[in-house]
Write an enzyme that holds these catalytic residues in place. Structure first.
Site, PDB file in Angstrom:
ATOM      1  CE  LYS A  22      -4.057  -0.293   2.699  1.00 18.10           C
ATOM      2  NZ  LYS A  22      -3.826  -0.468   3.614  1.00 18.10           N
ATOM      3  NE  ARG A  91      -5.570   3.829   4.028  1.00 16.80           N
ATOM      4  CZ  ARG A  91      -5.483   4.086   2.767  1.00 16.80           C
ATOM      5  NH1 ARG A  91      -4.813   5.051   2.108  1.00 16.80           N
ATOM      6  NH2 ARG A  91      -5.771   2.666   1.746  1.00 16.80           N
ATOM      7  N   GLY A 100      -8.603  -7.358   4.243  1.00 10.84           N
ATOM      8  CA  GLY A 100      -9.181  -7.537   5.405  1.00 10.84           C
ATOM      9  C   GLY A 100      -8.577  -8.400   6.944  1.00 10.84           C
ATOM     10  CG  MET A 102      -3.173  -7.191   9.310  1.00 13.77           C
ATOM     11  SD  MET A 102      -0.990  -7.122   8.541  1.00 13.77           S
ATOM     12  CE  MET A 102      -0.967  -6.109   7.086  1.00 13.77           C
ATOM     13  NE  ARG A 336      -5.259  -4.379  -3.425  1.00 14.60           N
ATOM     14  CZ  ARG A 336      -6.014  -4.983  -2.425  1.00 14.60           C
ATOM     15  NH1 ARG A 336      -5.243  -4.969  -1.530  1.00 14.60           N
ATOM     16  NH2 ARG A 336      -6.983  -5.116  -2.623  1.00 14.60           N
ATOM     17  CG  HIS A 452     -13.987 -10.068   4.225  1.00 15.10           C
ATOM     18  ND1 HIS A 452     -14.562 -11.813   4.669  1.00 15.10           N
ATOM     19  CD2 HIS A 452     -12.214 -10.245   3.719  1.00 15.10           C
ATOM     20  CE1 HIS A 452     -13.243 -12.105   4.796  1.00 15.10           C
ATOM     21  NE2 HIS A 452     -12.453 -11.335   4.911  1.00 15.10           N
ATOM     22  CB  SER A 777      14.015 -41.433 -12.562  1.00 10.19           C
ATOM     23  OG  SER A 777      12.602 -41.048 -11.867  1.00 10.19           O
ATOM     24  CB  CYS A 845       9.554 -40.351 -11.658  1.00  9.23           C
ATOM     25  SG  CYS A 845      10.075 -41.768 -10.826  1.00  9.23           S
ATOM     26  CE1 TYR A 865      11.620 -38.176 -16.469  1.00 12.99           C
ATOM     27  CE2 TYR A 865      14.184 -38.736 -17.639  1.00 12.99           C
ATOM     28  CZ  TYR A 865      12.837 -38.766 -16.752  1.00 12.99           C
ATOM     29  OH  TYR A 865      13.253 -40.390 -15.544  1.00 12.99           O
TER      30      TYR A 865
END
Ligand code: ADP
Ligand code: MG
Ligand code: MG
Length: 893
Positions: A22, A91, A100, A102, A336, A452, A777, A845, A865
């Protein structure tokens, strides 16, 4: 000395660590020349200090004094001056948005005297002044002094009832003055002293309360859910107040530069006349659509649209905005880069590419595997044309059905009993968080896309419909028109359309899945979401260094994974091939007393296995298929000891003879293990039971030769599980090579032999093991299990919650790879393996292969991979592309 306070003019958007999101963005807007009220930001470092010490931070007061003086100077007013007061808001605002969670206190600086000065400032507007004062006592009481909020709500409600009005705007100055007296009594009763009158003292208390709100229960819970580190702290913004509650020519609102649900461009937001900011989000009154502002105040509306365009152009992304209009003058209070649904994330990224604002690399980093996974969820099938019970705002897409619950606690309880639940509330507040987490979906009767409920649900990827104002929510039921829906009744909510249905509506697959499957309805081919997914996936594939294979044990799974873009099979488990009606053969194998009996059982299994493999090789024609030789302890294929013991005892009791039962019982007793995961399994089985691995190797080789004979191109890779020493692998290899040579002849088929790295010793002796392995693997499930000494099946239920609570790990190491420990083993094995055998193929894997965070780690280590379940393949492809783009580290704008 450390600097704890920054004027807005001193910061910028990249200082989120210090100034919070903020504060950093308020600074950015200030420096862009946008109309932001003056103010300053106290750093999150000051908060960290305060929380660590539990008391005030040396030097902070003096810095605040200086910045406050400068603010007073700039505004030409003094904080709480009885004649002409400056008021401020205090704030919260952390690095990561925690909507919402804090606290914020508005109108700091008002007291019994300055309330008169405020009225005069506003042209003798007593109503406004007293309204502001009652808000301060309410917010300050709740936030700073823990006064239960309902008591204020009750007093407000009583005032409205006494007056016979519905809305707080209908209360006049006298009503509000009386309300202030009532609020002060509530305050004194709970706090033990009167509401503090000294403005500077109010300010200090509010700042400390914001610091403390970082550790409020709900904030802690939210951070855990969102995986936000616990030690960041919050910054505190002190901002000169501007007033939206001065009358109908004033108001407050929120806006998005694009639709956060679909990504479409347009005017999205909510506006409320004659109100202060928190009223919009709390859904106190129903808001107007932002477009209506054009009629109310065209000048401010046009200015706002201009600023929105400026912000999009500046941030190159969807922004959300809080603004207030004070008597026709527009003020920006927050912006934001806005949260958005998964669908919107894809569409917006693609649109921004189209608009030339970002390039494709940047676009790919704007979406995530987690979002893609959400888009692969099913939707409601409405072909039966169910008629909706009611509708609200589709605030977070998805299709959810479940039993109605009306409180957060009931949601948790019923979900704990294994039920699907839909949490139905008038509106939600942060205390409802546990219930929202437990629920499949959320339905509220109030609030818009920015309430909210909506914001939190979108963040969690949870289906949400809000503002369904046709419903009346009661204690154990809700009503729509005349219809009553009781707690426990089944409803379905569609977070895309906002429709709510009674009963359970069937669901259909998502169009994104259809697109991957290649059977998309042609009518949908140009749908923005599908084109966006196509665009971004194509680019991700181009950039990816990691290939993505799949874990598949059947031809059907293999085929699906291939359609989803798998580059082969990284793990074909053979154990399921020993189940069903083949169990009997396995029992024969285990109970065999002679070599002949054993060979008979193996010969019976062999053609079945060959058919299994041929099916899979065909589906993966041309691509590598890693087949793992049988891994689990054999007694898993036998009945349980208890069951068998009872059967045999009963038979004996009845005087029946059951030699087979008794032999089986003896075998099960003999094979019983205290720690089966550390017992006779994997390569150990192959070395103990003659012919078992050989049978599998032969079946693999024969299947490959058969496919080659059909003109196909099989690429089998035989993988030996649970190797800890090169000698184990060498022994298996010697036998396997002989069989392969015999079967393959001059068919041209090539069979690789490699091993899993899943025992820590294997990782630590990888250089030796690589001498006998053509590939590694990493079996990260077992490797995690053995590196930590965790028995996975036991620990997750037994104590992981406590470990997570204590922060010993931020996420289960079975979900996301533990980089420091298990990851280190992977690195060692990869480096030493490749040093011993250049070109050694490396893959993963375990389940980590489909986890976004882990994919990034495997990219960093330089594996070839990852392999994951078919459904995760697109997710892993996308993350592999993102990892490659992000690691090149250039600026993509
Ligand atoms: P949150 O993070 O919960 O949105 P905010 O700090 O943004 O909390 O503040 C809550 C509400 O109060 C918002 O609607 C905001 O726009 C409004 N607000 C905050 N500071 C001021 C101010 N100085 N003047 C007017 N309204 C404000
Ligand atoms: Mg805000
Ligand atoms: Mg394993």
């Amino acid at each position: 000395m450390e600097k704890y306070v920054y004027d807005f003019a001193e910061g910028n958007k990249d200082m989120k660590d210090l100034l919070g999101g903020k504060g950093a963005n308020l600074a950015e807007m200030t420096n862009l020349g946008l109309p932001v009220p003056a103010g300053f930001t106290i750093t999150s470092q000051a908060c960290q200090r305060y929380l660590a010490q539990g008391t005030h931070v040396d030097g902070l007061d003096e810095e605040i004094d200086r910045h406050l003086a400068a603010l007073e100077e700039a505004m030409g007013r003094k904080l709480g001056d009885p004649a002409d007061p400056l008021l401020v808001s205090v704030r919260s605002g952390a690095k990561f948005s925690m909507p919402g969670m804090m606290e914020t206190v508005l109108n700091v600086g008002l007291n019994d005297e300055s309330v008169a000065g405020l009225s005069r400032q506003a042209g003798d507007n007593d109503r406004f002044a007293w309204d502001s004062y009652r808000r301060l006592i309410q917010m300050f009481g709740k936030t700073v002094c823990d006064v239960p909020g309902d008591e204020f709500e009750d007093a407000l409600h009583k005032a409205k009832v006494a007056k016979g009005v519905k809305d707080d705007v209908q209360l006049d100055a006298d009503d509000l003055r009386a309300l202030v007296s009532a609020y002060k009594k509530v305050f004194a009763k709970h706090v033990g002293h009167d509401f503090p009158q000294d403005p500077r003292h109010q300010l200090d208390l509010a700042i400390e309360a914001v610091f403390r709100s970082w550790n409020a229960d709900r904030a802690v819970l939210y951070r855990r859910q969102e995986r936000i580190p616990a030690d960041l702290g919050t910054a505190v913004n002190v901002v000169a107040m501007v007033f939206g509650n001065l009358g109908p020519d004033s108001g407050t609102g929120v806006a998005f530069t694009r639709d956060p649900a679909t990504g479409e461009s347009g005017i999205y937001g909510d506006y409320l006349q004659n109100a202060q900011g928190e009223d919009v989000v709390a859904g106190i009154r129903n808001t107007l659509p932002l477009a209506d502002l054009e009629k109310i105040d065209k000048k401010s509306y046009d200015e706002l649209l201009g600023i929105m365009a400026t912000l999009e152009g500046h941030y190159h992304d969807l922004c959300d905005i809080e603004f207030t209009i004070e008597r026709g003058k527009l003020w920006m209070l927050q912006t934001r880069v806005g949260k958005r649904t998964a669908a919107a994330a894809f569409t917006i990224a693609a649109q921004l590419v189209d608009e030339g604002m970002i390039d494709l690399d940047e676009a790919v980093t704007r979406v995530s595997g987690a979002q893609l996974a959400q888009l692969m969820f099913p939707r409601f099938d409405l072909s039966a044309d169910p008629s909706p019970l009611t509708r609200g705002v589709g605030a977070s897409p998805g299709a959810a059905f479940g039993e109605v619950v009306l409180t957060s606690a009931d949601a948790v309880a019923r979900a704990g009993a294994g039920k699907n639940v839909i949490l139905v509330r008038r509106e939600t507040n942060p205390d409802d968080l546990p219930g929202m987490i437990a629920a499949q979906g959320i339905l509220t009767s109030r609030g818009g896309k920015t309430s909210h409920a909506a914001v939190v649900a979108r963040g969690m990827g949870k289906t949400c419909v809000c503002g369904a104002d046709g419903i009346e929510v009661g204690r154990d039921r809700f009503t729509v028109g005349g219809q009553v829906v009781h707690e426990g009744d089944m409803i379905s909510v569609d977070g895309t359309t906002g429709r709510v249905y009674l009963g359970e509506v069937p669901v259909r697959p998502s169009e994104v899945v259809q697109y991957f499957e290649g059977d998309l309805d042609p009518a949908l081919a140009n749908e923005p979401l599908v084109s966006a997914v196509h665009l971004l996936m194509t680019h991700a594939d181009e950039k990816a260094k990691l290939k993505v294979r799949t874990n598949a044990d059947t031809g059907v799974d293999a085929a699906r994974a291939r359609r989803f873009g798998a580059h082969g099979i990284g793990l074909c488990r053979t154990e399921h091939m020993f189940l069903g009606d083949r169990r009997e053969l396995v029992e024969r194998l285990i109970l065999a007393r002679t070599e002949t009996e054993r060979n008979d059982a193996l010969s019976a299994l062999q053609p079945l296995q060959r058919a299994d493999f041929l099916d899979i090789f065909r589906e993966m024609n041309g691509l590598p298929v890693t087949v793992r030789l049988i891994d689990p302890p054999l007694h898993e294929f036998l009945p349980s000891l208890e069951e068998l013991a009872v059967q045999v005892a009963v038979a004996k009791e009845r005087g029946e003879d059951s030699p087979r039962g008794e032999r089986m019982l003896a075998a099960v007793r003999r094979m019983h293990e205290q720690n089966p995961m550390l017992g006779l399994r994997g390569v150990r089985l192959g070395l103990v039971i003659p012919g078992l691995f050989g049978m599998q190797v032969r079946a693999i080789a024969e299947a490959a030769v058969a496919l080659a004979a059909e003109g196909g191109h099989p690429r089998p890779e035989i993988m030996v599980p649970l190797v800890g020493a090169v000698q184990e692998l060498e022994t298996v290899r010697a036998e396997a090579e002989k069989i392969i040579a015999e079967v393959v002849g001059d068919s041209g088929v090539e069979v690789l032999i490699g091993t899993m790295i899943e025992v820590p010793r294997a990782a630590l002796t990888a250089g030796q093991i690589a001498e006998a392995a053509e590939f590694f693997s990493f079996g990260t499930n077992d490797l995690t299990q053995m590196a930590w000494g965790f028995s996975r099946d036991d620990v997750e239920g037994a104590f992981f919650w406590r470990y997570l609570e204590l922060g010993i790990f931020g996420i289960s190491p079975f979900e996301s790879i533990d980089r420091d420990g298990v990851g280190r083993l992977v690195r060692i094995a990869a480096d030493e393996g490749r040093a011993a055998r250049p070109g050694l193929k490396l893959g993963v894997c375990g389940e980590h292969g489909g986890d976004p965070e882990s994919v990034h780690f495997f990219h960093e280590v330089g594996l070839d991979y990852v392999s994951c379940s078919p459904f995760r393949v697109p997710v892993a492809r996308l993350e592999a592309g993102r990892a490659a783009i992000e690691s090149t580290g250039s600026d993509h704008r």
